[in-house]
Design a protein around this motif. Sequence first.
Motif, PDB file in Angstrom:
ATOM      1  N   ARG A   1     -17.912  -4.538 -10.405  1.00  0.00           N
ATOM      2  CA  ARG A   1     -17.554  -3.117 -10.471  1.00  0.00           C
ATOM      3  C   ARG A   1     -18.113  -2.349  -9.281  1.00  0.00           C
ATOM      4  O   ARG A   1     -17.420  -1.497  -8.684  1.00  0.00           O
ATOM      5  CB  ARG A   1     -18.081  -2.510 -11.772  1.00  0.00           C
ATOM      6  CG  ARG A   1     -17.780  -1.018 -11.937  1.00  0.00           C
ATOM      7  CD  ARG A   1     -16.306  -0.739 -11.828  1.00  0.00           C
ATOM      8  NE  ARG A   1     -16.014   0.687 -11.961  1.00  0.00           N
ATOM      9  CZ  ARG A   1     -14.934   1.273 -11.439  1.00  0.00           C
ATOM     10  NH1 ARG A   1     -14.047   0.552 -10.766  1.00  0.00           N
ATOM     11  NH2 ARG A   1     -14.741   2.553 -11.612  1.00  0.00           N
ATOM     12  N   SER A   2     -19.337  -2.631  -8.888  1.00  0.00           N
ATOM     13  CA  SER A   2     -19.948  -1.935  -7.758  1.00  0.00           C
ATOM     14  C   SER A   2     -19.218  -2.238  -6.455  1.00  0.00           C
ATOM     15  O   SER A   2     -19.032  -1.349  -5.610  1.00  0.00           O
ATOM     16  CB  SER A   2     -21.429  -2.312  -7.631  1.00  0.00           C
ATOM     17  OG  SER A   2     -22.143  -1.925  -8.786  1.00  0.00           O
ATOM     18  N   THR A   3     -18.778  -3.479  -6.293  1.00  0.00           N
ATOM     19  CA  THR A   3     -18.033  -3.848  -5.088  1.00  0.00           C
ATOM     20  C   THR A   3     -16.705  -3.098  -5.028  1.00  0.00           C
ATOM     21  O   THR A   3     -16.270  -2.652  -3.958  1.00  0.00           O
ATOM     22  CB  THR A   3     -17.790  -5.365  -5.057  1.00  0.00           C
ATOM     23  OG1 THR A   3     -19.059  -6.047  -5.102  1.00  0.00           O
ATOM     24  CG2 THR A   3     -17.059  -5.783  -3.789  1.00  0.00           C
ATOM     25  N   GLU A   4     -16.054  -2.945  -6.182  1.00  0.00           N
ATOM     26  CA  GLU A   4     -14.820  -2.146  -6.234  1.00  0.00           C
ATOM     27  C   GLU A   4     -15.094  -0.711  -5.808  1.00  0.00           C
ATOM     28  O   GLU A   4     -14.301  -0.108  -5.062  1.00  0.00           O
ATOM     29  CB  GLU A   4     -14.256  -2.161  -7.660  1.00  0.00           C
ATOM     30  CG  GLU A   4     -13.690  -3.498  -8.111  1.00  0.00           C
ATOM     31  CD  GLU A   4     -13.263  -3.464  -9.572  1.00  0.00           C
ATOM     32  OE1 GLU A   4     -13.510  -2.431 -10.231  1.00  0.00           O
ATOM     33  OE2 GLU A   4     -12.700  -4.463 -10.054  1.00  0.00           O
TER      34      GLU A   4
ATOM     35  N   ILE B   1     -21.151   1.799   5.069  1.00  0.00           N
ATOM     36  CA  ILE B   1     -20.066   2.545   4.428  1.00  0.00           C
ATOM     37  C   ILE B   1     -20.646   3.594   3.488  1.00  0.00           C
ATOM     38  O   ILE B   1     -20.270   4.774   3.518  1.00  0.00           O
ATOM     39  CB  ILE B   1     -19.136   1.586   3.659  1.00  0.00           C
ATOM     40  CG1 ILE B   1     -18.366   0.690   4.631  1.00  0.00           C
ATOM     41  CG2 ILE B   1     -18.170   2.360   2.767  1.00  0.00           C
ATOM     42  CD1 ILE B   1     -17.548  -0.392   3.939  1.00  0.00           C
ATOM     43  N   LEU B   2     -21.572   3.161   2.631  1.00  0.00           N
ATOM     44  CA  LEU B   2     -22.200   4.084   1.690  1.00  0.00           C
ATOM     45  C   LEU B   2     -23.032   5.135   2.424  1.00  0.00           C
ATOM     46  O   LEU B   2     -23.010   6.324   2.067  1.00  0.00           O
ATOM     47  CB  LEU B   2     -23.075   3.316   0.697  1.00  0.00           C
ATOM     48  CG  LEU B   2     -22.355   2.291  -0.192  1.00  0.00           C
ATOM     49  CD1 LEU B   2     -23.358   1.628  -1.128  1.00  0.00           C
ATOM     50  CD2 LEU B   2     -21.244   2.954  -0.987  1.00  0.00           C
TER      51      LEU B   2
ATOM     52  N   ARG C   1     -30.585 -12.360  -8.399  1.00  0.00           N
ATOM     53  CA  ARG C   1     -29.217 -12.094  -7.928  1.00  0.00           C
ATOM     54  C   ARG C   1     -28.976 -10.610  -7.705  1.00  0.00           C
ATOM     55  O   ARG C   1     -28.414 -10.204  -6.688  1.00  0.00           O
ATOM     56  CB  ARG C   1     -28.205 -12.622  -8.948  1.00  0.00           C
ATOM     57  CG  ARG C   1     -28.029 -14.131  -8.938  1.00  0.00           C
ATOM     58  CD  ARG C   1     -26.876 -14.522  -9.851  1.00  0.00           C
ATOM     59  NE  ARG C   1     -25.627 -13.922  -9.395  1.00  0.00           N
ATOM     60  CZ  ARG C   1     -24.580 -13.672 -10.211  1.00  0.00           C
ATOM     61  NH1 ARG C   1     -24.675 -13.943 -11.495  1.00  0.00           N
ATOM     62  NH2 ARG C   1     -23.479 -13.142  -9.729  1.00  0.00           N
ATOM     63  N   ILE C   2     -29.396  -9.783  -8.664  1.00  0.00           N
ATOM     64  CA  ILE C   2     -29.092  -8.356  -8.541  1.00  0.00           C
ATOM     65  C   ILE C   2     -29.916  -7.723  -7.430  1.00  0.00           C
ATOM     66  O   ILE C   2     -29.466  -6.784  -6.766  1.00  0.00           O
ATOM     67  CB  ILE C   2     -29.311  -7.623  -9.888  1.00  0.00           C
ATOM     68  CG1 ILE C   2     -28.556  -6.284  -9.903  1.00  0.00           C
ATOM     69  CG2 ILE C   2     -30.786  -7.415 -10.173  1.00  0.00           C
ATOM     70  CD1 ILE C   2     -27.061  -6.407  -9.861  1.00  0.00           C
ATOM     71  N   ASN C   3     -31.113  -8.241  -7.176  1.00  0.00           N
ATOM     72  CA  ASN C   3     -31.915  -7.697  -6.082  1.00  0.00           C
ATOM     73  C   ASN C   3     -31.351  -8.105  -4.719  1.00  0.00           C
ATOM     74  O   ASN C   3     -31.456  -7.344  -3.756  1.00  0.00           O
ATOM     75  CB  ASN C   3     -33.374  -8.121  -6.225  1.00  0.00           C
ATOM     76  CG  ASN C   3     -34.139  -7.225  -7.178  1.00  0.00           C
ATOM     77  OD1 ASN C   3     -34.400  -6.069  -6.890  1.00  0.00           O
ATOM     78  ND2 ASN C   3     -34.490  -7.761  -8.342  1.00  0.00           N
ATOM     79  N   GLU C   4     -30.762  -9.284  -4.646  1.00  0.00           N
ATOM     80  CA  GLU C   4     -30.053  -9.649  -3.422  1.00  0.00           C
ATOM     81  C   GLU C   4     -28.903  -8.671  -3.174  1.00  0.00           C
ATOM     82  O   GLU C   4     -28.650  -8.257  -2.037  1.00  0.00           O
ATOM     83  CB  GLU C   4     -29.517 -11.077  -3.524  1.00  0.00           C
ATOM     84  CG  GLU C   4     -30.595 -12.150  -3.416  1.00  0.00           C
ATOM     85  CD  GLU C   4     -30.019 -13.544  -3.588  1.00  0.00           C
ATOM     86  OE1 GLU C   4     -28.781 -13.657  -3.805  1.00  0.00           O
ATOM     87  OE2 GLU C   4     -30.788 -14.511  -3.508  1.00  0.00           O
ATOM     88  N   TYR C   5     -28.204  -8.310  -4.238  1.00  0.00           N
ATOM     89  CA  TYR C   5     -27.100  -7.368  -4.096  1.00  0.00           C
ATOM     90  C   TYR C   5     -27.614  -5.980  -3.712  1.00  0.00           C
ATOM     91  O   TYR C   5     -26.975  -5.253  -2.946  1.00  0.00           O
ATOM     92  CB  TYR C   5     -26.306  -7.301  -5.401  1.00  0.00           C
ATOM     93  CG  TYR C   5     -25.027  -6.501  -5.280  1.00  0.00           C
ATOM     94  CD1 TYR C   5     -23.948  -7.009  -4.573  1.00  0.00           C
ATOM     95  CD2 TYR C   5     -24.912  -5.250  -5.860  1.00  0.00           C
ATOM     96  CE1 TYR C   5     -22.770  -6.292  -4.453  1.00  0.00           C
ATOM     97  CE2 TYR C   5     -23.743  -4.516  -5.742  1.00  0.00           C
ATOM     98  CZ  TYR C   5     -22.677  -5.036  -5.035  1.00  0.00           C
ATOM     99  OH  TYR C   5     -21.524  -4.313  -4.905  1.00  0.00           O
TER     100      TYR C   5
ATOM    101  N   HIS D   1     -30.101  -5.397  -1.811  1.00  0.00           N
ATOM    102  CA  HIS D   1     -30.337  -5.447  -0.364  1.00  0.00           C
ATOM    103  C   HIS D   1     -29.037  -5.199   0.401  1.00  0.00           C
ATOM    104  O   HIS D   1     -29.029  -4.516   1.425  1.00  0.00           O
ATOM    105  CB  HIS D   1     -30.931  -6.809   0.020  1.00  0.00           C
ATOM    106  CG  HIS D   1     -32.362  -6.983  -0.372  1.00  0.00           C
ATOM    107  ND1 HIS D   1     -33.320  -6.020  -0.146  1.00  0.00           N
ATOM    108  CD2 HIS D   1     -33.007  -8.018  -0.974  1.00  0.00           C
ATOM    109  CE1 HIS D   1     -34.489  -6.453  -0.600  1.00  0.00           C
ATOM    110  NE2 HIS D   1     -34.323  -7.653  -1.106  1.00  0.00           N
ATOM    111  N   TYR D   2     -27.953  -5.764  -0.122  1.00  0.00           N
ATOM    112  CA  TYR D   2     -26.652  -5.526   0.500  1.00  0.00           C
ATOM    113  C   TYR D   2     -26.304  -4.036   0.459  1.00  0.00           C
ATOM    114  O   TYR D   2     -25.854  -3.453   1.460  1.00  0.00           O
ATOM    115  CB  TYR D   2     -25.580  -6.352  -0.216  1.00  0.00           C
ATOM    116  CG  TYR D   2     -24.179  -5.817  -0.064  1.00  0.00           C
ATOM    117  CD1 TYR D   2     -23.481  -5.944   1.141  1.00  0.00           C
ATOM    118  CD2 TYR D   2     -23.541  -5.185  -1.138  1.00  0.00           C
ATOM    119  CE1 TYR D   2     -22.196  -5.442   1.271  1.00  0.00           C
ATOM    120  CE2 TYR D   2     -22.258  -4.691  -1.013  1.00  0.00           C
ATOM    121  CZ  TYR D   2     -21.595  -4.810   0.198  1.00  0.00           C
ATOM    122  OH  TYR D   2     -20.318  -4.304   0.322  1.00  0.00           O
ATOM    123  N   LEU D   3     -26.504  -3.409  -0.686  1.00  0.00           N
ATOM    124  CA  LEU D   3     -26.215  -1.978  -0.805  1.00  0.00           C
ATOM    125  C   LEU D   3     -27.117  -1.155   0.106  1.00  0.00           C
ATOM    126  O   LEU D   3     -26.690  -0.166   0.706  1.00  0.00           O
ATOM    127  CB  LEU D   3     -26.398  -1.523  -2.252  1.00  0.00           C
ATOM    128  CG  LEU D   3     -25.437  -2.101  -3.286  1.00  0.00           C
ATOM    129  CD1 LEU D   3     -25.826  -1.626  -4.679  1.00  0.00           C
ATOM    130  CD2 LEU D   3     -23.998  -1.714  -2.987  1.00  0.00           C
TER     131      LEU D   3
END
Length: 446
Positions: free
Chosen positions: A58-61, A128-129, A115-119, A121-123
């Motif tokens: 959902r966050s990627t969308e 873009i954000l 996994r969510i902490n890796e994501y 880091h991406y955010l």
Amino acid sequence: MSTLIRRAASSLHPRFIHNQCNLERIRSHHLHTSGLYGFDLLKTPKGFQRFVDEAIERSTELVSYVSGMPSSAEIIKAMDEISDAVCSVVDSAELCRHTHPDREFVKEANKASLRINEYLHYLNTNHILYNAVMKVEKDPNVLSKEAKRAAHYFRVDFEKGGIHLAAGKFSENIITDPGSVDIFPASRIPNHLHHLFKPIYGSGSRDNIKEKGFRITTEPGTLSSILQWTSDAEVRKMAYIQGNSVPRANCAVLDKLIAARHEIAQLCPNMASSPEVVMSFLLEMSKMVRPKADEEFKAIRDFKKKKTGQICEDLEPWDEAYFTGMMKSSAYNLDSSVVASYFPLNQCIEGLKVLVESLFGATFHTIPLAPGESWHPDVLKMSLHHSEEGDLGYLYLDLYSRKDKYPGCAHFAIKGGRRLSETEYQLPQPKFGSMIWIMCNRGPTQ
């Protein structure tokens, strides 16, 4: 990005929308079968995998949607939904791995956390954000003060990660080179911290049995736990030095930052014009606080000497957190069970209710937990209700000590409050532990 998300989400709390649900509706609502913390996906340990998958999907969308640069209002709404989706996983996994008695739940929560902490880091390094938030903050047509404030906090927290420095390389360097130390044997690490680290195995010296150890990633949160709880001075030293020595690639970025700030200082009359002026100010401040600082330093150093039996041993930077914590706990030499006897749990909860009602006009009600919602029979759940503004949120209380439970004082937010529409509001759902009352992590008979 956890700080970024949490601060922005907190700034978006509107006035609570009036809700006509009464206590009986709350009770009937909680009789259906639920998952852990009220999340239907967490009915089994493996549910954490799906929980992470859905949050990332959902966050990627939403990131893709924001890339099209919609209106400022839509950008803030999307960022708020990203915050809610990701933080629900981060906070639930963090709570589970510190308090759940079922090792399978803890194991899956650890995987979810990684996994969510890796994501995150991406955010945290997503331009873009960052650019979208910059657009909102500069938009003169944004009418809502809350939206403006949220955009400001997002930008500030993005930049704390260095996304604006050297094309974002500062925060990328932190991700690619967080630093780590390998500790053998595993027994050198306190048992209650084992779940935080990755197990590793070295060559065995007897019967070809591989020795178990841990790889400690020295990011700030993990480093803080090591420095506070580990009695092995060499482990604390290794972690401290490594944690304050990486990533080395950022030295060049920081040099550029210093040069840029010096250039700005030459142009702005209200800023210090040279390093010498800054140093003069710091030395003057140091003279004022030095006596008290020396007094506290000596007290901690003497306490360390007393505990270690090493008269000539000095206080090292990696000693401060460990011995300060130990010193505070033993300062008054009080028997906690004696103190707790003056604060019966039921009376303290009733006192909390009186305080909340007298200060805020809101009332706490103890309500039943749905099957599957709780992680231990001792857990209590309370709802917070206001006669005019409706239901304000829920509170879990996990107050008794038990094996493998986080040993210190803590509180965890599980789900933040947020406006879903003009007429619908998502209630916040925090879990509080031992920081709220004196007698938390009590024995079962206290």
